[in-house]
Design a protein around this motif. Structure first.
Motif, short mmCIF file in Angstrom:
data_model
loop_
_atom_site.label_atom_id
_atom_site.label_comp_id
_atom_site.label_asym_id
_atom_site.label_seq_id
_atom_site.Cartn_x
_atom_site.Cartn_y
_atom_site.Cartn_z
N ALA A 185 -21.90 9.00 -4.60
CA ALA A 185 -20.83 9.33 -5.54
C ALA A 185 -21.16 8.72 -6.90
N ALA A 186 -20.96 9.48 -7.96
CA ALA A 186 -21.21 8.98 -9.31
C ALA A 186 -20.09 8.03 -9.70
N PRO A 187 -20.44 6.88 -10.29
CA PRO A 187 -19.39 5.94 -10.70
C PRO A 187 -18.56 6.55 -11.84
#
Length: 139
Positions: free
Chosen positions: A124-126
């Protein structure tokens, strides 16, 4: 007189049948070429081109690089594409394929190696990733 006897001999030679009226026997099919694609966790999908004269196919698998019809685990009657499941992730498997018809079983195809791995889960992208280390251009 010589012409008549020569014609009679020719008719006799060409009139003979060597197979006594039965159909010619089938030849053993050639070894099938095939492609391997590993897809996801604990399985490999094997796809091959059909071989002329083949009625069915047998697959042999082993963890030994010297897999052959005499040393591998036999799976009979496989069709293309074939999903080989129940494999252990990270283990190397060696696979050969043979074609079968009424005359017998072909030689083994080339040996392919499969090493199934678990499916990759994307990270997941921050939050706010686009604010850091990003170059913007305003026109």
């Amino acid at each position: 007189m010589n012409r008549i006897s020569a014609a009679a001999i020719a008719v006799f030679i060409f009139g003979c049948s060597s197979n006594n009226g039965s159909a010619p026997s089938a030849a053993i099919p050639g070894a099938p070429p095939f492609l391997l694609s590993v897809s996801g966790s604990q399985k490999a999908v094997i796809t091959w081109m059909p071989v002329t004269g083949a009625k069915s196919y047998n697959l042999y698998r082993s963890t030994s690089p010297s897999v052959s019809p005499s040393s591998g685990t036999k799976i009979t009657g496989v069709t293309s594409p074939y999903s080989l499941s129940g494999l252990t992730n990270g283990t190397e498997y060696y696979i050969v394929l043979t074609a079968v018809n009424s005359a017998g079983e072909s030689d083994a195809s080339i040996t392919l190696k499969a090493c199934p791995a678990p499916a990759v889960t994307p990270l997941a992208a921050p939050a706010g990733w686009w604010k850091r280390n990003t170059v913007f251009e305003h026109v």
